[in-house]
Scaffold this active site. Structure first.
Site, PDB file in Angstrom:
ATOM      1  N   LEU A 122      68.633  48.440  57.395  1.00 38.49           N
ATOM      2  CA  LEU A 122      70.488  47.817  57.671  1.00 38.49           C
ATOM      3  C   LEU A 122      70.811  48.417  56.117  1.00 38.49           C
ATOM      4  O   LEU A 122      70.135  47.716  55.486  1.00 38.49           O
ATOM      5  CB  LEU A 122      69.944  46.731  57.932  1.00 38.49           C
TER       6      LEU A 122
ATOM      7  N   ARG B  82      84.213  57.502  48.490  1.00 33.54           N
ATOM      8  CA  ARG B  82      83.631  57.090  49.780  1.00 33.54           C
ATOM      9  C   ARG B  82      84.227  55.858  50.092  1.00 33.54           C
ATOM     10  O   ARG B  82      84.728  55.737  49.107  1.00 33.54           O
ATOM     11  CB  ARG B  82      81.995  57.390  49.616  1.00 33.54           C
ATOM     12  N   ASP B  83      83.747  55.641  51.058  1.00 31.82           N
ATOM     13  CA  ASP B  83      84.054  53.941  51.559  1.00 31.82           C
ATOM     14  C   ASP B  83      85.626  53.567  51.573  1.00 31.82           C
ATOM     15  O   ASP B  83      86.036  52.892  50.926  1.00 31.82           O
ATOM     16  CB  ASP B  83      83.199  53.045  50.483  1.00 31.82           C
TER      17      ASP B  83
ATOM     18  N   ASP C 166      75.013  48.770  54.396  1.00 32.52           N
ATOM     19  CA  ASP C 166      76.206  48.028  54.048  1.00 32.52           C
ATOM     20  C   ASP C 166      77.186  47.764  55.318  1.00 32.52           C
ATOM     21  O   ASP C 166      77.231  47.967  56.476  1.00 32.52           O
ATOM     22  CB  ASP C 166      77.024  49.125  53.894  1.00 32.52           C
TER      23      ASP C 166
END
Length: 546
Positions: free
Chosen positions: A106, A228-229, A108
């Site tokens: 796991l 990104r993001d 973000d």
């Protein structure tokens, strides 16, 4: 060449593991080399880093919709392949009330939002091994922010624009629809050239997410493929997308786009020049308002710490910010959000009663060697926290709904005599004088210590006497308060230490044996309040396999 012909040469859809579309080509990655004795002259077959790839020139007859059809078939197979990994493996380090993966890695939290009566939260997941590769999104829902229910594997790395990972992003609740925005990551050729696109998906009536494909295909001028993001917000009558970015000069910056319809985006500019050389990359941006102030949260990479004990380049920051009438952003003063060992990539959501709640990843990008890997999983999310802006400072408090998991309070005398709590999931509240040392998760061999260094007015967190395998072992925090007020949330293999009513927080993974449940205080004798924490609903699709 028609796509059906290429699929036939590839040995059928069941032999296709990825689809790529670089520079006018269609590339099918294969499980096994094709059985065709002779390939046409316009077809290339090569092994790229151990993966067979069948390539042809893309013709006008091959549409994005046709590529999407292959992506959907790959996605359905990928979801089936994750089923054995949706059974949570029993492990003494597994938290009772934090979110952890059933198996695999796991990282973000993603898409944290309230939508049509429910809270939604997603997280990055690689189901098969404890490694950072080919990320999926897991979808959880909750009515109360405490008990989370597994919904589905929402997104898989199945399409030509996200074949090597559905990277992080956020969610938007717009009218009746729940939208997801994320970064599609692909790697091309033997040199693994990175290709980055910003993508969207939308939830259908069945609760499944249908990919809409790239909404931003090209890089803005002056930026590398490290962009990104996406965080999407609505301000000043239009949608804005915030992206963490790296300039060609290898400096971190904030890239901003705008849109009227969430589908067609126009680049505005890069922000953050006022910070100068503030890391080589910024990622995981968030933006919100709190008590009338705007705040920008991000993960700057490459900032050196003045403390010799802090060697990790992945940092967390929150900056007070402004946005003028023209939409231009200025970043003012900033602080770390968390000063422990394991905190990164936080996202926030607003509750129905107006609170701003944060959830972060209790881990770091380079950490893949925790003891839980022996049981096939790694990392967890933080406890949810309420944010408060008061007297020029950000304060963080454990989500008040977590109190529903607490037992009746117990008064605990802390002294140099070890008290056996016989549990590793608890909430301890205590005010300590300078010059003492608190030991937690303790047995004859292992413990974690909190030392209140009176001479230097330092709070020192030391996990060197634990089972940690990777990462720093000491964190220090300068304080000027006459005493130190602590609220410590423990959950099997983690500590979240809220200091002086949440003015500071230190979040850390702490691995000690199952029988290490002692607590003691050296250099003082103080009463503390203790609550035991009950388990929350397990956030897994299938029951824990003991």
């Amino acid at each position: 060449m028609l796509l059906d012909t290429q699929l036939e040469l590839a040995g059928g859809i069941n032999n296709v593991t990825r689809i790529l579309a670089p520079q006018g080509q269609v590339v099918l990655a294969l499980k096994h080399p094709p059985h065709a004795p002779h390939l046409p002259d316009d077809v290339s077959l090569q092994s790229v880093l151990g993966e067979w790839q069948l390539s042809v020139q893309r013709t006008a007859e091959v549409s994005d919709q046709q590529l999407a059809t292959i992506g959907k078939a790959i996605s359905e197979r990928q979801k089936l392949e994750t089923l054995p990994y949706q059974t949570a493996l029993d492990c003494p380090y597994r938290p009772l009330w934090h979110i952890s993966p059933p198996q695999g890695l796991l990282n973000d939290p993603n898409g944290f939002i309230y939508h049509q009566g429910e809270y939604h939260l997603f997280y990055q997941w690689h189901p098969f091994v404890c490694e950072h590769k080919d990320k999926y999104w897991v979808h959880l829902k909750s009515l109360d922010l405490v008990h989370w229910q597994w919904q589905s594997v929402a997104l898989t790395p199945s399409d030509w624009f996200d074949s090597h990972g559905v990277f992080s992003g956020h969610a938007v609740s717009h009218q009746q629809d729940l939208w997801l925005f994320y970064t599609g990551n692909t790697r091309l050729g033997v040199d693994r050239q990175r290709q980055t696109m910003q993508c969207a998906a939308r939830m259908n009536a069945n609760g499944e997410f249908e990919k809409l494909g790239p909404v931003i295909r090209c890089l803005p001028e002056g930026v590398t493929e490290h962009i990104r993001d996406p965080k999407v917000i609505y301000t000043q009558g239009k949608w804005h997308m915030l992206l963490g970015a790296q300039t060609l000069a290898h400096q971190g910056r904030l890239a901003v786009y705008h849109s009227d319809d969430l589908l067609h985006w126009h680049f505005d500019k890069l922000y953050g020049d006022e910070l100068g050389n503030y890391g080589y990359m910024w990622e995981c941006p968030d933006w919100f308002e709190l008590q009338g102030e705007a705040f920008f949260v991000f993960g700057p990479q490459g900032i050196a710490s003045a403390n010799p004990h802090h060697t990790i380049e992945h940092q967390n920051r929150i900056f007070r910010a402004t946005q003028n009438a023209q939409g231009e952003i200025a970043l003012l003063q900033g602080w770390p959000l968390d000063e422990g060992f394991d905190f990164y990539a936080p996202q926030t959501a607003q509750t129905t009663d107006g609170r701003r709640v944060l959830c972060g990843w209790m881990g770091l990008p380079d950490e893949t060697q925790h003891p839980s890997c022996d049981q096939g999983w790694i990392h967890q999310l933080t406890a949810l926290r309420e944010l408060e802006w008061r007297e020029g400072k950000i304060y963080q408090h454990p989500l008040r709904e977590l109190d529903t998991l607490r037992s009746e309070p117990h008064t605990l005398l802390l002294s140099d005599t070890v008290t056996e709590l016989k549990a590793k999931s608890f909430d301890v509240q205590v005010t300590l004088p300078w010059g003492c040392q608190l030991r937690l998760m303790q047995n004859a061999q292992y413990c974690v210590t909190l030392t209140l260094d009176a001479e230097n007015r330092l709070l020192r967190l030391d996990r060197s006497a634990t089972q940690i395998r990777q990462g720093d072992t000491i964190r220090e925090l300068k304080l000027d308060s006459p005493t130190v007020e602590l609220r410590i949330l423990a959950d099997q293999s983690s500590l979240e230490i809220f200091i002086n009513q949440g003015e500071h927080v230190m979040t850390s993974r702490i691995f000690t044996p199952l029988d290490a449940t002692g607590i003691s205080l050296h250099g003082a004798s103080v009463d503390a309040k203790l609550y035991y924490m009950a388990p929350a609903s397990a956030p897994f699709n299938l029951e824990v396999n003991v």
